[in-house]
Write a protein that holds these residues in place. Structure first.
Motif, PDB file in Angstrom:
ATOM      1  N   MET A   7       0.800  -1.123  -0.010  1.00  0.00           N
ATOM      2  CA  MET A   7       0.067  -0.080  -0.048  1.00  0.00           C
ATOM      3  C   MET A   7       0.885   1.470   0.011  1.00  0.00           C
ATOM      4  SD  MET A   7      -3.010  -0.872  -0.308  1.00  0.00           S
ATOM      5  CE  MET A   7      -3.820   0.535   0.066  1.00  0.00           C
ATOM      6  N   ALA A   8       1.888   1.382   0.832  1.00  0.00           N
ATOM      7  CA  ALA A   8       2.915   2.166   0.708  1.00  0.00           C
ATOM      8  C   ALA A   8       3.353   2.692  -0.402  1.00  0.00           C
ATOM      9  CB  ALA A   8       3.911   2.143   1.870  1.00  0.00           C
ATOM     10  N   GLY A  14       2.025   5.849   3.194  1.00  0.00           N
ATOM     11  CA  GLY A  14       3.527   6.013   3.125  1.00  0.00           C
ATOM     12  C   GLY A  14       3.941   7.203   3.398  1.00  0.00           C
ATOM     13  N   ALA A  15       5.233   7.559   3.140  1.00  0.00           N
ATOM     14  CA  ALA A  15       5.962   8.723   3.620  1.00  0.00           C
ATOM     15  C   ALA A  15       5.294  10.051   2.621  1.00  0.00           C
ATOM     16  CB  ALA A  15       7.465   8.808   3.243  1.00  0.00           C
ATOM     17  N   SER A  16       5.145  11.053   3.526  1.00  0.00           N
ATOM     18  CA  SER A  16       4.681  12.235   2.962  1.00  0.00           C
ATOM     19  C   SER A  16       5.794  13.520   3.044  1.00  0.00           C
ATOM     20  CB  SER A  16       3.657  12.857   3.643  1.00  0.00           C
ATOM     21  OG  SER A  16       3.784  13.076   5.012  1.00  0.00           O
ATOM     22  N   GLY A  40       7.382   9.892   8.012  1.00  0.00           N
ATOM     23  CA  GLY A  40       7.210   8.550   7.828  1.00  0.00           C
ATOM     24  C   GLY A  40       5.780   8.157   7.874  1.00  0.00           C
ATOM     25  N   GLY A  41       5.434   7.123   7.082  1.00  0.00           N
ATOM     26  CA  GLY A  41       4.047   6.505   7.263  1.00  0.00           C
ATOM     27  C   GLY A  41       3.944   5.405   8.183  1.00  0.00           C
ATOM     28  N   LYS A  42       3.135   4.426   7.823  1.00  0.00           N
ATOM     29  CA  LYS A  42       2.982   3.251   8.269  1.00  0.00           C
ATOM     30  C   LYS A  42       3.608   2.120   8.391  1.00  0.00           C
ATOM     31  CE  LYS A  42      -2.042   4.342   8.446  1.00  0.00           C
ATOM     32  NZ  LYS A  42      -3.535   3.818   7.981  1.00  0.00           N
ATOM     33  N   ARG A  85      11.966   5.545   9.315  1.00  0.00           N
ATOM     34  CA  ARG A  85      11.221   4.602   9.917  1.00  0.00           C
ATOM     35  C   ARG A  85       9.775   4.993  10.347  1.00  0.00           C
ATOM     36  NH1 ARG A  85      14.458   0.238  10.123  1.00  0.00           N
ATOM     37  NH2 ARG A  85      16.705   1.055  10.567  1.00  0.00           N
ATOM     38  N   GLU A  86       8.941   4.122  10.615  1.00  0.00           N
ATOM     39  CA  GLU A  86       7.578   4.146  10.554  1.00  0.00           C
ATOM     40  C   GLU A  86       7.092   5.192  11.451  1.00  0.00           C
ATOM     41  OE1 GLU A  86       3.753   1.997  12.432  1.00  0.00           O
ATOM     42  OE2 GLU A  86       5.662   0.692  11.912  1.00  0.00           O
ATOM     43  N   GLY A  87       6.553   6.415  11.159  1.00  0.00           N
ATOM     44  CA  GLY A  87       6.080   7.467  12.092  1.00  0.00           C
ATOM     45  C   GLY A  87       6.945   8.431  12.342  1.00  0.00           C
ATOM     46  N   ALA A  88       8.279   8.291  11.686  1.00  0.00           N
ATOM     47  CA  ALA A  88       9.489   9.395  12.176  1.00  0.00           C
ATOM     48  C   ALA A  88       9.340  10.487  11.446  1.00  0.00           C
ATOM     49  CB  ALA A  88      10.898   8.359  12.024  1.00  0.00           C
ATOM     50  N   THR A  89      10.169  11.441  11.662  1.00  0.00           N
ATOM     51  CA  THR A  89      10.253  12.789  10.968  1.00  0.00           C
ATOM     52  C   THR A  89      11.734  12.944  10.559  1.00  0.00           C
ATOM     53  OG1 THR A  89      10.595  14.198  12.694  1.00  0.00           O
ATOM     54  CG2 THR A  89       8.203  13.825  11.724  1.00  0.00           C
TER      55      THR A  89
END
Length: 261
Positions: A7-8, A14-16, A40-42, A85-89
């Motif tokens: 899906m990402a 995914g990342a934005s 970071g996304g999921k 990483r997941e959820g990271a900035t």
């Protein structure tokens, strides 16, 4: 996890990316500075590179007529590979040089209708380019260009429109794949022989090539043109010339030759 990665890769979860420009105004030969925030996304993702560049809307002649396309220029890589990483900035500062030939979008605070330029931020993810973010930027004239534009205003010309044309002006040092036409309508003193004057700058670090076309029938740089004038402005000494007198003299000379005035 496999489903999340799939899906990402399709843009879901995914990342934005979001870009903040420190200043939304610049000039050809200047610099645009800003900060990129990648969220970071999921799922963890491998970012292979971060790129920024300019994007403009350019008119293209085709067999089906005139079309408008997004054309990128001045693109640079400002960040290398890393794992998001997941959820990271991940924050990244950048400096993007503005090409000397960059089209103008504003002059003396007035937008030049018909020309739009933005800063495009892109992420390379999974061997593909993910178009991330586009931020408008105002490109104003540098001093030598401003002297020429001011002279048109001082002589009574009025700005009509501006556009970008895909192609190359023969005999110039043009490097971008397009050029800008800034169109003026004449004052009453010149209106008998001049329907429109089209102005193009082809600028470099030290000098600017100025192309003026007097056009009664429309169609820039076409065989139906009435007259073309080319001259070079040295940036360092541009203020030493009376551009009002220079342009007025050429219009008067041309008008007398052709019986316009």
């Amino acid at each position: 996890m496999v489903f999340k990665k799939l899906m990402a890769s399709m843009g879901a979860g995914g990342a934005s990316v979001e870009t903040e420009l420190h200043a939304a105004e610049t000039t050809p030969g200047g610099v645009v500075e800003g900060r990129i925030r990648i969220q970071g996304g999921k799922v963890d993702q491998e970012i292979e590179g971060v790129f920024v560049g300019f994007q403009a809307v350019v008119e293209v002649e085709t067999q089906d007529g005139e079309q408008r396309r997004n054309v990128e220029f001045g693109r640079q890589q400002v960040g290398g590979a890393f794992t998001l990483r997941e959820g990271a900035t991940h924050d990244l500062d950048f400096r993007l040089p503005v090409p000397w030939e960059a089209p103008l979008t504003t002059f003396r605070g007035v937008p030049l209708r018909g020309t739009t330029v933005g800063v495009r931020t892109e992420l390379a993810i999974d061997r593909a380019i993910d178009k991330g973010d586009l931020d408008p930027v105002a490109v104003g004239a540098f001093p030598a260009q401003a002297l020429i534009l001011d002279a048109f205003g001082n002589l009574g010309f009025h700005f009509r429109a501006a556009d970008l044309e895909l192609g190359h002006i023969r005999g110039t040092d043009q490097r971008l794949p397009f050029y800008q036409e800034i169109e003026f309508t004449p004052p009453q003193a010149y209106a008998r022989g001049i329907n429109e004057v089209e102005l193009t700058f082809v600028s470099g670090e030290h000098r600017t090539e100025v192309i003026l076309e007097i056009d009664k029938k429309g169609g820039a740089f076409s065989g139906g043109s009435d007259a073309i004038r080319r001259f070079t402005v040295e940036h360092a000494g541009a203020h030493q010339t009376d551009w009002n007198a220079y342009l007025h003299g050429w219009f008067q000379e041309l008008g007398q030759q052709r019986g316009w005035f």
